[in-house]
Design a protein around this motif. Sequence first.
Motif, PDB file in Angstrom:
ATOM      1  N   PHE A  90       0.797  -1.080   0.139  1.00 22.45           N
ATOM      2  CA  PHE A  90       0.077  -0.041   0.023  1.00 22.45           C
ATOM      3  C   PHE A  90       1.000   1.324  -0.013  1.00 22.45           C
ATOM      4  CE2 PHE A  90      -2.187   3.367   2.354  1.00 22.45           C
ATOM      5  CZ  PHE A  90      -3.424   3.551   1.576  1.00 22.45           C
ATOM      6  N   THR A 105       2.365   1.604  -3.797  1.00 22.27           N
ATOM      7  CA  THR A 105       1.352   1.938  -4.669  1.00 22.27           C
ATOM      8  C   THR A 105       0.142   2.689  -4.268  1.00 22.27           C
ATOM      9  OG1 THR A 105      -0.283  -0.181  -4.179  1.00 22.27           O
ATOM     10  CG2 THR A 105       1.672  -0.558  -5.720  1.00 22.27           C
ATOM     11  N   SER A 106      -0.271   2.771  -3.108  1.00 24.60           N
ATOM     12  CA  SER A 106      -1.352   3.508  -2.733  1.00 24.60           C
ATOM     13  C   SER A 106      -2.661   3.029  -3.032  1.00 24.60           C
ATOM     14  CB  SER A 106      -1.302   5.077  -3.016  1.00 24.60           C
ATOM     15  OG  SER A 106      -0.269   5.882  -2.521  1.00 24.60           O
ATOM     16  N   TRP A 107      -2.691   1.692  -3.372  1.00 25.46           N
ATOM     17  CA  TRP A 107      -3.859   1.142  -3.939  1.00 25.46           C
ATOM     18  C   TRP A 107      -4.786   0.864  -2.895  1.00 25.46           C
ATOM     19  CZ3 TRP A 107      -1.785  -2.774  -8.017  1.00 25.46           C
ATOM     20  CH2 TRP A 107      -1.316  -2.173  -8.963  1.00 25.46           C
ATOM     21  N   PRO A 108      -5.920   1.137  -2.718  1.00 27.27           N
ATOM     22  CA  PRO A 108      -7.020   1.132  -1.596  1.00 27.27           C
ATOM     23  C   PRO A 108      -7.125  -0.500  -1.379  1.00 27.27           C
ATOM     24  CG  PRO A 108      -7.890   2.328  -3.235  1.00 27.27           C
ATOM     25  CD  PRO A 108      -6.536   2.029  -3.765  1.00 27.27           C
ATOM     26  N   LEU A 109      -7.054  -1.337  -2.614  1.00 28.92           N
ATOM     27  CA  LEU A 109      -7.260  -2.836  -2.205  1.00 28.92           C
ATOM     28  C   LEU A 109      -6.169  -3.172  -1.044  1.00 28.92           C
ATOM     29  CD1 LEU A 109      -7.956  -5.656  -2.906  1.00 28.92           C
ATOM     30  CD2 LEU A 109      -6.361  -5.680  -4.781  1.00 28.92           C
ATOM     31  N   PHE A 110      -4.710  -2.895  -1.136  1.00 34.20           N
ATOM     32  CA  PHE A 110      -3.679  -3.219  -0.308  1.00 34.20           C
ATOM     33  C   PHE A 110      -4.125  -2.730   0.941  1.00 34.20           C
ATOM     34  CE2 PHE A 110      -1.218  -3.474  -4.304  1.00 34.20           C
ATOM     35  CZ  PHE A 110      -1.131  -4.947  -4.430  1.00 34.20           C
ATOM     36  N   ASN A 111      -4.533  -1.610   1.118  1.00 33.49           N
ATOM     37  CA  ASN A 111      -4.867  -1.045   2.497  1.00 33.49           C
ATOM     38  C   ASN A 111      -6.194  -1.909   3.243  1.00 33.49           C
ATOM     39  OD1 ASN A 111      -4.857   0.786   4.709  1.00 33.49           O
ATOM     40  ND2 ASN A 111      -6.778   2.000   3.572  1.00 33.49           N
ATOM     41  N   THR A 112      -7.097  -2.407   2.327  1.00 30.76           N
ATOM     42  CA  THR A 112      -8.053  -3.153   2.822  1.00 30.76           C
ATOM     43  C   THR A 112      -7.633  -4.579   3.333  1.00 30.76           C
ATOM     44  OG1 THR A 112      -9.725  -2.394   1.367  1.00 30.76           O
ATOM     45  CG2 THR A 112     -10.455  -4.471   2.381  1.00 30.76           C
TER      46      THR A 112
END
Length: 378
Positions: free
Chosen positions: A39, A42-49
């Motif tokens: 996260f 990449t700042s991808w929300p998927l990885f934060n989830t």
Amino acid sequence: MAINKPQKVLPKRIASIDALRGFDMIWILGAQGIFLALFSLTSWPLFNTLNAQMLHSPWHGITAYDVIFPLFIFLSGMSLGLSAKPLSAYDADKQSQLIRKPIKRLLILCLLGVVYNHGWGQGMPTDIEQVRFASVLARIGIAGFIATLIVWYCQHKLQYTLFIGLLLGYYVLLEFVSIGGFGAGNYTSTGALNIWFDQHLLPGATYQNALVDPEGVLSNIGSVTNALAGLFVGRYFIHQFKSNRPIILPLSIIGVICLCLGYGLSAVMPINKTLWTSTFALVTIGYSVLLLVMFYWLIDVLNFKRLALFFTVIGMNAIVVYLASSIVDWQYIANSLFGGVVAGSPSQWQGVVSVFCLVFVQWLCLYFLYKRNIFIKI
């Protein structure tokens, strides 16, 4: 004329079970940090989830990280179901030997659990009241010990009755019984019935000095059902395998039914890991069965042996993995060996590389044991 199919011979070890145990334990090695690192990259929300799933639920609810412990207990029960027989099936001398083994295992796991609790460079307190006796390893020992006794002394029908009785009885206990102002349907962190048991019957300190310990006295009831479920699945697995009958579809249906029951009943009894409620047990049993199906399909059916080897190396020494996470500074070792590699990586990739190096160092140590057939079991 009836033609009987030749009966399959069950292999000495089922690769998917050892691999699934390794998959379960890899998150203890530090792999849970990979999603936060990705996260940050990449700042991808998927990885934060996904990273949020690598944390325990604060109270009610369930995350992927909450399933790790119940899955291990389920797999321990499954190993029992693959091999155990009623005690009466053995001669007197063998019975005497067998009886000592689970008692010894229980005591050793309880002792190692205390060691684990006071690792992380802290050491055990001299004040006995500050020692935390409840532990993950002790719970594994208790669940396995009770499941073993049930296998030895109870017929199959009674075993299933006990399983259902424990689930229903635990619900009735938490929902309708009140002692000292605790319980009677109160599932909060300040009013649950488990608090009274931990405050009055659990020696020493609780986890982080909380009112209720996540490995406390009363919640052992719920965890025993995970071990029994593993026992039943292991025994069913043998029966289906030797009879040349399908395994994947029936087990998938069982897993889905457990999930539906657990989530469906959560309006009546919340899903709670600390209390190890009956709904939590049902949901984690469901996920455990479905994970077993997935690994069996990938490894034993599709024959993905490389995937199996990577996780099997970890799964064959699972207790070593867990205990070492408390008493060995793996991050220091990883930095000593690969600190230059991490520092030489592009800054945005350093978090990801650091996680891989941490897991790789531990895997190499376990691979060293694996190649020399050194498997430490209790």
